[in-house]
Scaffold this active site. Structure first.
Site, PDB file in Angstrom:
ATOM      1  N   GLU A  22     -26.264   0.318  11.257  1.00  0.00           N
ATOM      2  CA  GLU A  22     -26.770   1.234  10.238  1.00  0.00           C
ATOM      3  C   GLU A  22     -28.110   0.735   9.717  1.00  0.00           C
ATOM      4  OE1 GLU A  22     -22.567   3.060   8.574  1.00  0.00           O
ATOM      5  OE2 GLU A  22     -23.640   1.627   7.341  1.00  0.00           O
ATOM      6  N   HIS A  76     -28.391   8.432  -1.817  1.00  0.00           N
ATOM      7  CA  HIS A  76     -28.263   8.480  -0.368  1.00  0.00           C
ATOM      8  C   HIS A  76     -29.271   9.487   0.169  1.00  0.00           C
ATOM      9  CE1 HIS A  76     -26.630   8.646   3.645  1.00  0.00           C
ATOM     10  NE2 HIS A  76     -25.802   7.637   3.343  1.00  0.00           N
ATOM     11  N   ARG A 119     -32.315   2.450   2.313  1.00  0.00           N
ATOM     12  CA  ARG A 119     -32.027   3.779   1.775  1.00  0.00           C
ATOM     13  C   ARG A 119     -33.033   4.245   0.727  1.00  0.00           C
ATOM     14  NH1 ARG A 119     -25.403   3.547   1.066  1.00  0.00           N
ATOM     15  NH2 ARG A 119     -24.927   3.986   3.244  1.00  0.00           N
ATOM     16  N   HIS A 179     -25.490   8.377  -5.092  1.00  0.00           N
ATOM     17  CA  HIS A 179     -24.485   7.859  -4.171  1.00  0.00           C
ATOM     18  C   HIS A 179     -23.783   6.597  -4.664  1.00  0.00           C
ATOM     19  CE1 HIS A 179     -22.541   7.271  -0.331  1.00  0.00           C
ATOM     20  NE2 HIS A 179     -23.106   6.090  -0.149  1.00  0.00           N
ATOM     21  N   ARG A 182     -28.422  -1.447  -2.403  1.00  0.00           N
ATOM     22  CA  ARG A 182     -27.302  -1.909  -1.576  1.00  0.00           C
ATOM     23  C   ARG A 182     -27.545  -1.684  -0.089  1.00  0.00           C
ATOM     24  NH1 ARG A 182     -22.799   0.650   0.628  1.00  0.00           N
ATOM     25  NH2 ARG A 182     -23.252   2.617  -0.442  1.00  0.00           N
TER      26      ARG A 182
END
Length: 538
Positions: free
Chosen positions: A126, A242, A288, A349, A384
């Site tokens: 990811e 997100h 992100r 998110h 994060r």
């Protein structure tokens, strides 16, 4: 000032129950920690909804852990620190990357079935990860599989009592020690649940925003009740949006997993042009916060409310098998992701900040612990790293249980504890209208990009709603709204104070990171107000 308790009570006049451990919340943090604690303690689990309803249930991407021989804890640590914008607590990150794989083995022993390839655990990659270290289940239904397995284990465990549809109003404290929780049952009856240890596992606060990937239960309750109880609250300005939530007429803001980009999907603007090369060398696999801001910039430049995520160049069979939940959900709304571009936009998110804890999950209030998204361990820094959240929950759940085993039984008297304020009667307005107004305020003024002018306007609008604390609150919706407002105020005040841009906090009037002035943390305490601390001090 926000009161110590939301309601008046006298513990000498209401029913009292006792247990050894209270677990508030039933996501991965709550379920896993309850199972571990039940090995030698009586546990009561509390959820304001059903046992299966939590943020974890909707987690798609997976859980990050060092499994492959090609990977290493050092590499996982470096990726986490990079994504966290030099704001992670290194000691906490070291705990995560070294203990995560054992936590995963615990999940497997508890019944969680992760996808396999050729007889070995299947791993994907990811954004901002340098290796394939993401375990997943049923393609893109990792969270559901974990909650399914752990919920079943909980229901089979004799030492665990489950209180569904019960609302935790407040934590009862005396001399900076948590004695348990004041609860309201589905029939409106209130009672005091006394315990040697109370563990907050209540999840995040995505519902503070009009557009979110979080379910209805994610209203920041844990942060708010811990704040009222006197716990320190840290890093609340850092909210992760997100980048890719479904943005399609008639459909919910459904999460389109990070893993879709990890498997090769690219972002295009409304004209069909790929744009991430303008913003970061890692393109679609940038952290992100960077991808979310890039999408917002493209939407503004093209005067649209979405961009496209395109995975149509991959084999249809691979897409359907790897992302069955996303595929089926989009099909229901007339989108075939094997041939159609997916309209997406950022949505609230994850909450990087929360209730401050040490490496054993202890808060600043004795006998009170926090685990999962509600906590601030320092692992996530300002942004994060994808799929670290589920890992954090199991790693610190294990640590909390080890710490609880050293606790002596609670001896503090509770019979004479009461609280009373001059309240002005029942709320004379619709909570649903207030809630929507709060959500719109947060989107407009405390969203992906912020400024002093906008934050001050948002803070003013939120303060106009603080009259809620002066009413008699009886319905769970009223209590929940009071918690949402508390959280919103903490986020907005922190965002206004931090005069720089870092990770999930972006100030248009201070567009750069300012390490010389702002390599420090913002901490809130109900009585002491807003404080500052060194990045590694607390």
């Amino acid at each position: 000032m926000i009161p110590k308790y939301l309601v008046d009570f006298d513990l000498g006049e209401i029913p009292v129950r006792e247990t050894e451990v209270i677990v508030i919340g039933t996501g991965i943090a709550g379920l896993f920690t309850a199972i571990k604690a039940s090995e030698d303690r009586r546990v009561v689990m509390i959820t304001k909804n059903g046992l299966m309803e939590s943020n974890t249930r909707y987690a798609q991407g997976g859980i990050a852990a060092v499994i492959s021989e090609e990977d290493s804890p050092e590499s996982h640590r470096d990726d986490t620190l990079f994504a966290g914008a030099d704001f992670c607590l290194r000691s906490a990150v070291d705990v995560l990357v070294h203990e995560g794989s054992e936590g995963v083995r615990d999940l497997i022993r508890m019944g969680a079935a992760f996808d396999q390839e050729n007889g070995e655990l299947a791993l994907t990659q990811e954004a901002a990860h340098s290796h394939r270290r993401i375990l997943h289940a049923n393609g893109d239904a990792t969270g559901y599989e974990i909650v399914r397995a752990l919920s079943q284990k909980v229901r089979e465990t004799e030492n665990i009592e489950i209180l569904e549809h019960h609302y935790v109003i407040d934590l009862i404290t005396e001399n900076e020690e948590c004695l348990g929780a004041l609860l309201q049952g589905p029939d409106g009856e209130r009672f005091f649940l006394r315990a040697d240890a109370t563990i907050l596992c209540s999840g995040g606060a995505g519902q503070l925003y009009r557009y979110t990937t979080n379910p209805e239960v994610a209203t920041g309750d844990g942060v708010a009740i811990a704040y009222r109880a006197g716990a320190l609250i840290r890093d609340m300005e850092f909210i992760q949006f997100h980048p890719t939530a479904l943005s399609y007429s008639g459909a919910p803001r459904f999460l389109i997993s990070e893993a879709v980009r990890g498997e090769g999907a690219i972002l295009r603007n409304i004209h069909g042009d790929r744009f991430m090369e303008k913003y970061h060398p890692q393109l679609e696999l940038a952290p992100r916060d960077i991808v979310a801001r890039a999408i917002v910039s493209e939407m503004e430049a093209t005067k649209t409310t979405f961009v496209y995520l395109d995975i149509t160049h991959e084999l249809p069979e691979m897409v359907r098998n790897r992302f069955p939940t996303i595929y089926e959900t989009c099909i229901r709304y007339g989108l075939d992701i094997t041939s159609d571009w997916i309209p997406v936009a950022p949505a609230a998110h994850y909450m990087m900040g929360g209730v401050l804890t040490n490496l054993q999950g202890e808060t600043s209030v004795a006998r009170l612990y926090a685990c999962g998204e509600v906590s601030s361990t320092g692992i996530h820094g300002a942004n994060r790293l994808a799929s670290n959240s589920l890992t954090e929950a199991i790693v610190f759940g294990r640590r909390i249980v080890e710490q609880i085993r050293e606790l002596v039984p609670l001896k503090t008297a509770w019979e004479n504890i009461s609280y009373r304020e001059e309240r002005t009667g029942l709320a004379n307005f619709k909570i649903s209208e207030r809630r929507l107004k709060l959500q719109k305020t947060m989107v407009r003024h405390v969203g992906v990009r912020r400024s002093e002018e906008s934050l001050r306007k948002g803070l003013g609008e939120l303060k106009q709603q603080t009259d809620i604390f002066g009413y008699e609150l009886r319905q769970s919706e009223e209590l929940e709204y009071a918690n949402m407002l508390t959280c919103a105020l903490l986020i907005t005040e922190s965002a206004l104070a931090r005069q720089e841009s870092r990770g999930g906090h972006c100030r248009e009037d201070y567009p750069e990171r300012r390490d010389l002035d702002w390599l420090k943390r913002i901490v809130h305490h109900r009585e002491k107000g807003m404080l500052e601390a060194g990045i590694d001090d607390i």
